[in-house]
Design an enzyme around this catalytic site. Structure first.
Site, mmCIF file in Angstrom:
data_model
loop_
_atom_site.group_PDB
_atom_site.id
_atom_site.type_symbol
_atom_site.label_atom_id
_atom_site.label_comp_id
_atom_site.label_asym_id
_atom_site.label_seq_id
_atom_site.Cartn_x
_atom_site.Cartn_y
_atom_site.Cartn_z
ATOM 1 N N ASP A 135 -42.129 -16.866 -58.449
ATOM 2 C CA ASP A 135 -42.013 -16.214 -59.757
ATOM 3 C C ASP A 135 -43.199 -15.290 -60.027
ATOM 4 O OD1 ASP A 135 -40.827 -15.488 -62.087
ATOM 5 O OD2 ASP A 135 -41.160 -17.366 -63.151
ATOM 6 N N HIS A 177 -39.745 -13.254 -63.559
ATOM 7 C CA HIS A 177 -38.668 -13.331 -64.547
ATOM 8 C C HIS A 177 -38.940 -12.470 -65.784
ATOM 9 C CE1 HIS A 177 -41.189 -16.641 -66.376
ATOM 10 N NE2 HIS A 177 -40.754 -16.076 -67.472
ATOM 11 N N SER A 212 -45.338 -15.826 -70.724
ATOM 12 C CA SER A 212 -45.045 -15.735 -69.298
ATOM 13 C C SER A 212 -45.820 -14.609 -68.643
ATOM 14 C CB SER A 212 -43.550 -15.481 -69.069
ATOM 15 O OG SER A 212 -42.854 -16.675 -68.975
#
Length: 520
Positions: free
Chosen positions: A182, A152, A255
């Site tokens: 992910d 993402h 992230s």
């Protein structure tokens, strides 16, 4: 990164325009690495050796006086990621309040010059697309420039820039991505070997072990936070989820950053947080390194994932199901349907309980799904299933899930024909006729019992059965009439069992339910 409110998990990547931080903010704050540590990191890269912490005497999980040495050792392999993409702008304004044209509010907001209202000077009509920037983190896993981050973080980006601890920036290309976990794998071209870290064994991480999170929170540049492993084997929303939960501070922009153990090995990739306000409250989630490393190996070799596919629908074995089947333990995965595919070709059938896969016991459906996915497609594997007459070993040549997805839907449910309805086990049942089957979109030769009504206080209702459901099997044998069901009930009672396992179909989806039969 993904951040979730009490109801939602949130990613920890951050739009620079959203948090009001320029790209320069992400580039100014560099890790405070000594020249000696920097030289050692480059020497390790030149020798194609991963960065690691020095082994300390005594327990490896005793809280250190400081995490500074560990940070100095592994920080050169952690990177900041800036992505850029062109996004279309809405017509007629820049996101102002929307009211019906001609309403009093529309007139009021237009009179005061609020943007976004129609018929304002310079407003209305198509707007030019704008370029949007986003920030995230990652880490180098090889001296030749492979970098791991979250999918993402880079999804939809047309430009990806990697900033290293030295301040150097390089453009990156996407090698492959896996939205299911992910994970994304990037590649940069560098004139010199790059310092890198290696994956550890996340299965060795214990609740209470110390961990260190590194990344680029809120675009502020390099940052470190420490905590412990709060929980293991967390499942959020994905089929292959296996998260480590940690209380190390993780925020937007973290992230894709690494979660280290005290040996300097990556045991997780920071992915999501649970938060009521978008900030860290000590509930963060890192995808386990054993999952990530397996995905990365496939992306590196093939540019895509190649997961094994068994070709069955399954559900967990409950205590009453285990009792009804005479199983010694309530473990394994109950097969509810076997459409065309590898399992059907090997002779597997609905009602089988998968107890062993590739030589290891199967605890539940979740563990089976993960292990099948990790198995290589196109190769045979031994699968042990439990049937009423004992265990059977089947040799199944696995298919490839990516090829089968979207084409392997289960067949529609079955029904039957027969006369009047009768009340059994709190349900008003009737045999399925050809006319009823046609009305329900089933084959004319379908067989089974249709639930017409159900006692809301019955065990059947408590187990989730409802009018319109179709019972196609009882005691792992087909039922075409009420007499068939009564016979299966009597057989269960005579065998001393308290429950009868029935296969129920709703909208074509099969599910096993154990119904108590009591005494006649």
């Amino acid at each position: 990164m993904k951040t979730f409110s009490a109801r939602h998990l949130l990613t920890a990547s951050a739009l620079a325009v959203t948090v009001g931080l320029g790209i320069a903010a992400a580039q100014d704050a560099q890790p405070d690495i000594s020249p000696e540590a920097s030289q050692q990191a480059q020497e390790a890269a030149n020798n194609n050796e991963p960065l690691k912490a020095e082994r300390q005497a005594g327990s490896s999980q005793v809280m250190p006086d400081s995490f500074a040495d560990l940070v100095q050792q592994v920080a050169p392999a952690v990177v900041n990621i800036t992505t850029s993409a062109v996004v279309a702008q809405p017509t007629g304004g820049e996101g102002g309040p929307m009211f019906p044209e001609g309403s009093p509010f529309s007139d009021l907001f237009r009179d005061f010059g609020i943007p976004g209202m129609p018929n304002q000077p310079g407003q209305g009509g198509p707007r030019m697309p704008q370029r949007s920037n986003a920030l995230g983190s990652g880490f180098v896993i090889s001296s030749d420039g492979f970098i791991v981050t979250n999918n993402h973080v880079i999804e939809g980006a047309d430009e990806i820039e990697i900033e290293f601890y030295s301040g150097e920036t390089l453009a990156a290309e996407v090698v492959g991505t896996d939205p299911n976990t992910d994970v994304a794998l990037l590649k940069v071209e560098s004139d010199e070997p790059l310092p890198f870290v290696e994956f550890g064994n996340s299965d060795d991480a214990r609740v209470g072990d110390w961990v260190l999170a590194l990344g680029n929170p809120l675009g502020q540049g390099f940052s470190a936070s420490s905590g412990i492993v709060s929980a293991r084997n967390r499942e959020l929303s994905g089929t292959y989820d296996d998260y480590l939960q940690t209380d190390a501070a993780i925020n937007r922009g973290n992230s894709g950053g690494p979660l280290f153990n005290l040996q300097g090995e990556v045991v997780g990739v920071n992915t999501a947080i649970l938060s009521p306000n978008g900030g860290s409250i000590g509930i963060g989630f890192s995808m386990a390194s054993n999952v990530v490393s397996s995905v990365v190996d496939q992306l590196r070799e093939f540019g895509e994932t190649r997961r094994g596919w068994l070709g069955v629908k399954i559900q967990d074995v409950t205590p009453d199901m285990a009792e009804a089947l005479g199983l010694a333990a309530e473990s394994g995965a109950m097969v509810t349907d076997v459409p065309d595919g590898p399992a059907k070709d090997a002779g597997m059938r609905a009602g089988d309980v998968i107890t062993n896969f590739a030589g290891s016991p199967v605890e539940d459906t979740r563990s089976l799904v993960r292990r099948v996915a990790e198995a290589p497609a196109g190769e045979p594997v031994d699968v042990v299933v439990q049937r009423q007459d004992g265990p059977v070993t089947l040799s199944v040549t696995l298919g490839r899930r990516e090829t089968a997805e979207g084409t392997g839907n289960a067949t529609a449910g079955q029904g039957g024909n027969g006369p009047a309805q009768q009340d059994i086990l709190g349900m008003s049942l009737s045999a399925l006729t050809a006319e009823m089957a046609q009305d329900m979109g089933l084959p004319n030769d379908a067989k089974g019992l249709v639930i017409q009504e159900i006692d809301p206080e019955s065990e059947a209702a408590e187990k989730g059965l409802a009018p319109g459901d179709i019972i196609t099997e009882a005691g792992q044998q087909p039922v075409a009439s009420i007499a068939d069901l009564n016979a299966r009930i009597e057989e269960a009672r005579e065998a001393g069992r308290k429950s009868l396992l029935v296969l129920v179909r709703r909208d074509g989806e099969p599910r096993f339910v154990a119904l108590p039969v009591g005494e006649s």
